[in-house]
Design an enzyme around this catalytic site. Structure first.
Site, PDB file in Angstrom:
ATOM      1  N   ILE A   1       0.829  -1.226   0.000  1.00  0.00           N
ATOM      2  CA  ILE A   1       0.000   0.000   0.000  1.00  0.00           C
ATOM      3  C   ILE A   1       0.860   1.270   0.000  1.00  0.00           C
TER       4      ILE A   1
ATOM      5  N   GLN B   1       3.677   2.786  -5.309  1.00  0.00           N
ATOM      6  CA  GLN B   1       2.927   3.557  -6.313  1.00  0.00           C
ATOM      7  C   GLN B   1       1.513   3.003  -6.509  1.00  0.00           C
TER       8      GLN B   1
ATOM      9  N   ASP C   1       4.886  -8.706   6.768  1.00  0.00           N
ATOM     10  CA  ASP C   1       5.953  -8.703   5.769  1.00  0.00           C
ATOM     11  C   ASP C   1       5.767  -9.950   4.898  1.00  0.00           C
TER      12      ASP C   1
ATOM     13  N   LEU D   1       0.147  -6.344  -4.118  1.00  0.00           N
ATOM     14  CA  LEU D   1       0.939  -5.386  -4.904  1.00  0.00           C
ATOM     15  C   LEU D   1       2.353  -5.238  -4.344  1.00  0.00           C
TER      16      LEU D   1
ATOM     17  N   ALA E   1       6.193  -6.120  -3.605  1.00  0.00           N
ATOM     18  CA  ALA E   1       7.279  -6.867  -4.255  1.00  0.00           C
ATOM     19  C   ALA E   1       8.577  -6.089  -4.121  1.00  0.00           C
ATOM     20  N   GLN E   2       9.696  -6.774  -4.301  1.00  0.00           N
ATOM     21  CA  GLN E   2      10.948  -6.082  -4.624  1.00  0.00           C
ATOM     22  C   GLN E   2      10.800  -5.872  -6.128  1.00  0.00           C
ATOM     23  N   SER E   3      10.522  -4.641  -6.547  1.00  0.00           N
ATOM     24  CA  SER E   3      10.006  -4.416  -7.901  1.00  0.00           C
ATOM     25  C   SER E   3      11.003  -3.774  -8.859  1.00  0.00           C
TER      26      SER E   3
ATOM     27  N   SER F   1       3.701  -9.429 -14.237  1.00  0.00           N
ATOM     28  CA  SER F   1       4.414  -8.364 -14.954  1.00  0.00           C
ATOM     29  C   SER F   1       4.771  -8.752 -16.386  1.00  0.00           C
TER      30      SER F   1
ATOM     31  N   GLU G   1       7.458  -8.149 -17.545  1.00  0.00           N
ATOM     32  CA  GLU G   1       8.854  -8.610 -17.491  1.00  0.00           C
ATOM     33  C   GLU G   1       8.938 -10.143 -17.628  1.00  0.00           C
TER      34      GLU G   1
ATOM     35  N   TYR H   1      14.198 -10.695 -11.197  1.00  0.00           N
ATOM     36  CA  TYR H   1      12.847 -10.166 -10.951  1.00  0.00           C
ATOM     37  C   TYR H   1      11.827 -10.862 -11.851  1.00  0.00           C
TER      38      TYR H   1
ATOM     39  N   LYS I   1       8.708 -13.180 -10.704  1.00  0.00           N
ATOM     40  CA  LYS I   1       7.313 -12.872 -11.064  1.00  0.00           C
ATOM     41  C   LYS I   1       6.653 -14.060 -11.755  1.00  0.00           C
TER      42      LYS I   1
HETATM   43  P1  NDP Z   1       6.652  -0.142  -5.735  1.00  0.00           P
HETATM   44  O1  NDP Z   1       8.085  -0.555  -5.774  1.00  0.00           O
HETATM   45  O2  NDP Z   1       6.295   1.300  -5.851  1.00  0.00           O
HETATM   46  O3  NDP Z   1       5.997  -0.688  -4.363  1.00  0.00           O
HETATM   47  C1  NDP Z   1       6.350  -1.910  -3.827  1.00  0.00           C
HETATM   48  C2  NDP Z   1       5.641  -2.115  -2.506  1.00  0.00           C
HETATM   49  O4  NDP Z   1       6.007  -3.396  -1.965  1.00  0.00           O
HETATM   50  C3  NDP Z   1       5.984  -1.078  -1.419  1.00  0.00           C
HETATM   51  O5  NDP Z   1       4.819  -0.753  -0.699  1.00  0.00           O
HETATM   52  C4  NDP Z   1       6.954  -1.853  -0.525  1.00  0.00           C
HETATM   53  O6  NDP Z   1       6.972  -1.398   0.806  1.00  0.00           O
HETATM   54  C5  NDP Z   1       6.323  -3.232  -0.588  1.00  0.00           C
HETATM   55  N1  NDP Z   1       7.242  -4.290  -0.157  1.00  0.00           N
HETATM   56  C6  NDP Z   1       8.480  -4.567  -0.605  1.00  0.00           C
HETATM   57  N2  NDP Z   1       9.013  -5.604   0.039  1.00  0.00           N
HETATM   58  C7  NDP Z   1       8.075  -6.023   0.941  1.00  0.00           C
HETATM   59  C8  NDP Z   1       8.031  -7.048   1.904  1.00  0.00           C
HETATM   60  N3  NDP Z   1       9.068  -7.884   2.116  1.00  0.00           N
HETATM   61  N4  NDP Z   1       6.903  -7.207   2.642  1.00  0.00           N
HETATM   62  C9  NDP Z   1       5.853  -6.363   2.469  1.00  0.00           C
HETATM   63  N5  NDP Z   1       5.840  -5.350   1.584  1.00  0.00           N
HETATM   64  C10 NDP Z   1       6.939  -5.179   0.823  1.00  0.00           C
HETATM   65  O7  NDP Z   1       5.923  -0.987  -6.864  1.00  0.00           O
HETATM   66  P2  NDP Z   1       4.671  -0.587  -7.818  1.00  0.00           P
HETATM   67  O8  NDP Z   1       3.627   0.037  -6.987  1.00  0.00           O
HETATM   68  O9  NDP Z   1       5.187   0.084  -9.017  1.00  0.00           O
HETATM   69  O10 NDP Z   1       4.194  -2.023  -8.302  1.00  0.00           O
HETATM   70  C11 NDP Z   1       3.182  -2.756  -7.595  1.00  0.00           C
HETATM   71  C12 NDP Z   1       3.293  -4.229  -7.949  1.00  0.00           C
HETATM   72  O11 NDP Z   1       3.068  -4.401  -9.345  1.00  0.00           O
HETATM   73  C13 NDP Z   1       4.653  -4.858  -7.678  1.00  0.00           C
HETATM   74  O12 NDP Z   1       4.424  -6.201  -7.330  1.00  0.00           O
HETATM   75  C14 NDP Z   1       5.363  -4.792  -9.014  1.00  0.00           C
HETATM   76  O13 NDP Z   1       6.341  -5.784  -9.109  1.00  0.00           O
HETATM   77  C15 NDP Z   1       4.187  -5.046  -9.951  1.00  0.00           C
HETATM   78  N6  NDP Z   1       4.270  -4.500 -11.271  1.00  0.00           N
HETATM   79  C16 NDP Z   1       4.487  -3.148 -11.429  1.00  0.00           C
HETATM   80  C17 NDP Z   1       4.448  -2.581 -12.680  1.00  0.00           C
HETATM   81  C18 NDP Z   1       4.703  -1.130 -12.885  1.00  0.00           C
HETATM   82  O14 NDP Z   1       4.962  -0.740 -14.040  1.00  0.00           O
HETATM   83  N7  NDP Z   1       4.626  -0.294 -11.876  1.00  0.00           N
HETATM   84  C19 NDP Z   1       4.154  -3.404 -13.884  1.00  0.00           C
HETATM   85  C20 NDP Z   1       3.908  -4.805 -13.579  1.00  0.00           C
HETATM   86  C21 NDP Z   1       3.951  -5.307 -12.323  1.00  0.00           C
HETATM   87  P3  NDP Z   1       8.005  -0.260   1.347  1.00  0.00           P
HETATM   88  O15 NDP Z   1       7.336   1.059   1.054  1.00  0.00           O
HETATM   89  O16 NDP Z   1       8.105  -0.575   2.787  1.00  0.00           O
HETATM   90  O17 NDP Z   1       9.286  -0.429   0.582  1.00  0.00           O
HETATM   91  P1  GDR Z   2      11.428  -1.921 -16.042  1.00  0.00           P
HETATM   92  O1  GDR Z   2      11.438  -0.365 -15.665  1.00  0.00           O
HETATM   93  O2  GDR Z   2      12.755  -2.552 -15.862  1.00  0.00           O
HETATM   94  O3  GDR Z   2      10.768  -2.026 -17.378  1.00  0.00           O
HETATM   95  O4  GDR Z   2      10.493  -2.521 -14.895  1.00  0.00           O
HETATM   96  P2  GDR Z   2      12.570   0.748 -15.641  1.00  0.00           P
HETATM   97  O5  GDR Z   2      11.858   2.038 -15.679  1.00  0.00           O
HETATM   98  O6  GDR Z   2      13.552   0.530 -14.534  1.00  0.00           O
HETATM   99  O7  GDR Z   2      13.374   0.505 -17.027  1.00  0.00           O
HETATM  100  C1  GDR Z   2      12.768   0.608 -18.299  1.00  0.00           C
HETATM  101  C2  GDR Z   2      13.826   0.560 -19.385  1.00  0.00           C
HETATM  102  O8  GDR Z   2      14.606   1.764 -19.348  1.00  0.00           O
HETATM  103  C3  GDR Z   2      15.969   1.421 -19.557  1.00  0.00           C
HETATM  104  N1  GDR Z   2      16.833   2.469 -18.984  1.00  0.00           N
HETATM  105  C4  GDR Z   2      16.901   2.808 -17.682  1.00  0.00           C
HETATM  106  N2  GDR Z   2      16.250   2.328 -16.606  1.00  0.00           N
HETATM  107  C5  GDR Z   2      16.508   2.897 -15.386  1.00  0.00           C
HETATM  108  N3  GDR Z   2      15.832   2.464 -14.310  1.00  0.00           N
HETATM  109  N4  GDR Z   2      17.437   3.899 -15.246  1.00  0.00           N
HETATM  110  C6  GDR Z   2      18.138   4.398 -16.315  1.00  0.00           C
HETATM  111  O9  GDR Z   2      18.953   5.289 -16.179  1.00  0.00           O
HETATM  112  C7  GDR Z   2      17.859   3.826 -17.596  1.00  0.00           C
HETATM  113  N5  GDR Z   2      18.320   4.086 -18.857  1.00  0.00           N
HETATM  114  C8  GDR Z   2      17.687   3.258 -19.692  1.00  0.00           C
HETATM  115  C9  GDR Z   2      16.121   0.073 -18.864  1.00  0.00           C
HETATM  116  O10 GDR Z   2      17.316  -0.580 -19.322  1.00  0.00           O
HETATM  117  C10 GDR Z   2      14.825  -0.597 -19.280  1.00  0.00           C
HETATM  118  O11 GDR Z   2      14.972  -1.204 -20.529  1.00  0.00           O
HETATM  119  C11 GDR Z   2       9.314  -1.857 -14.467  1.00  0.00           C
HETATM  120  C12 GDR Z   2       9.113  -2.154 -12.979  1.00  0.00           C
HETATM  121  O12 GDR Z   2       8.052  -1.354 -12.506  1.00  0.00           O
HETATM  122  C13 GDR Z   2       8.769  -3.603 -12.775  1.00  0.00           C
HETATM  123  O13 GDR Z   2       8.421  -3.817 -11.407  1.00  0.00           O
HETATM  124  C14 GDR Z   2       7.563  -3.956 -13.653  1.00  0.00           C
HETATM  125  O14 GDR Z   2       7.209  -5.306 -13.498  1.00  0.00           O
HETATM  126  C15 GDR Z   2       7.887  -3.649 -15.104  1.00  0.00           C
HETATM  127  O15 GDR Z   2       8.202  -2.277 -15.224  1.00  0.00           O
HETATM  128  C16 GDR Z   2       6.726  -3.963 -16.034  1.00  0.00           C
END
Ligand code: NDP
Ligand code: GDR
Length: 323
Positions: free
Chosen positions: A10, A13, A57, A79, A81-83, A124, A126, A148, A152
């Protein structure tokens, strides 16, 4: 009686947009947060009075089982994850613990604690990684390219497995990249909009970037949480691809962001730094979201240029205010 929803992640993002969305629908919203030494509730502070935070957690089975037993949620949105993909190369085991096994833990908590809860898993794009087909559908074979992505994929299949083994209402949204003003600043879109805003205001001289040729299907996070909710309102649990059906390179995002602040010679401000390259890259992602468009009657409302403009506007405001 209003419905109860439990959101893991929560403070992230998507979690913050999902909480707003469910509150507007009249839900009682519970959010799982983990213990940290600094405050992580910045994204939800405007709705803090309306939600209930519970401690747990994804690496701790007992906390999850306890929370599910106590709340008895109608819907669970996983939602958390280590994302961040680059961190998954640096911390592959932790990423597996949280992003992969964490899904099994929350599913187990539901199975033993309140099996009638409906479950949403944040899968995802990914998982497609080295894409085997363009565009990617629910049937495209997976080929993840990072710890990652692999984690996923585990989360995705364990969700299918609990659905088929225990007849649970468990499904996944295979979401393509979605961004917003609340995106973490380490992700490429927000790194660009924050950097460009700072350059415009004379606070930064260079923007160090990695691979500019990577292409992504970028949408607005606020639009995507509606699709997640719609999946849990269906009669049967099914998986859906969620994306816009458009792809753009990182370079196009950069050009659009500099254009939005009136800077033409973007190359003068950008430097390539190999440290931002990844051990294995995902070159091209583009969704085929036809199933979601027709079955969920969902469509993204925000275009690529509207998304860039929204993020730039927010970062200019923040940087001007010095926050
Ligand atoms: P964020 O990285 O912004 O948020 C991740 C959340 O997970 C945070 O609230 C974080 O808490 C929490 N978290 C991390 N580790 C743990 C843990 N061990 N136990 C409990 N909570 C934990 O991710 P997004 O909001 O961007 O993404 C939401 C979900 O969607 C994720 O699973 C991501 O992998 C997936 N996803 C995202 C996409 C995107 O483009 N944004 C696309 C596809 C999938 P804390 O604030 O404490 O770090
Ligand atoms: P992604 O997102 O890996 O697609 O995962 P990110 O924005 O990190 O990278 C997208 C693309 O941009 C290229 N890139 C860079 N990326 C970052 N972070 N920093 C840079 O300076 C940079 N320059 C170029 C990367 O190589 C990559 O190709 C996100 C996350 O939200 C995941 O949790 C989610 O599952 C997927 O999107 C869908």
């Amino acid at each position: 009686m209003s419905k109860k929803a439990l959101i893991t992640g929560i403070t992230g993002q998507d979690g913050s947009y999902m909480a707003e969305f469910l509150l507007a629908k009249g839900y009682q919203v519970y959010g799982l947060t983990r213990r940290t030494s600094t405050i992580t509730t910045e994204r939800i502070k405007h709705i803090a009075a309306n939600i209930q935070l519970v401690e747990g957690d994804l690496t701790d089975q007992h906390s999850l089982t306890h929370v599910v037993r106590e709340i008895k949620p109608d819907e669970v949105y996983n939602l958390a994850a280590q994302s961040f993909v680059p961190s998954s190369f640096k911390q592959p085991v932790l990423t597996g613990e949280v992003t992969a096994l964490g899904v099994t833990r929350i599913l187990e908590a539901i199975r033993v604690g309140y099996p009638q809860a409906k479950f949403y898993q944040a899968s995802s794009s990914e998982m497609y990684g080295k894409a085997q087909e363009v565009p990617q559908t629910e049937h495209t074979p997976f080929y993840p390219r990072s710890p990652y992505g692999v984690a996923k994929l585990y989360g995705h299949w364990i969700t299918v497995n609990y659905r088929e083994s225990y007849n649970m209402f468990a499904c996944s949204g295979i979401c393509f990249n979605h961004e917003s003003p609340r995106r973490g600043t380490e992700f490429v879109t927000r790194k660009i909009t924050q950097g460009v805003a700072r350059i415009k205001l004379g606070k930064q001289k260079k923007l160090l970037m990695g691979n500019l040729d990577a292409k992504r299907d970028w949408g607005f996070a606020g639009d995507y949480v509606e699709a997640m909710w719609l999946m849990l309102q269906q009669e049967n649990p099914e998986d859906f691809v969620i994306g816009t059906g458009e792809t753009h390179s990182v370079k196009e995002f950069l050009v659009e962001a500099f254009k939005a602040v009136g800077i033409k010679n973007w190359q003068d401000w950008v430097e390539i730094d190999k440290n931002f390259y990844r051990p294995a890259e995902v070159d091209l992602l583009i969704a085929d979201p036809k199933k979601a468009f027709t079955k969920l009657n969902w469509k993204p409302k925000t275009s690529f240029s509207q998304l860039v403009a929204m993020m730039i506007k927010n970062d200019l405001k923040k940087e001007e205010a010095g926050v």
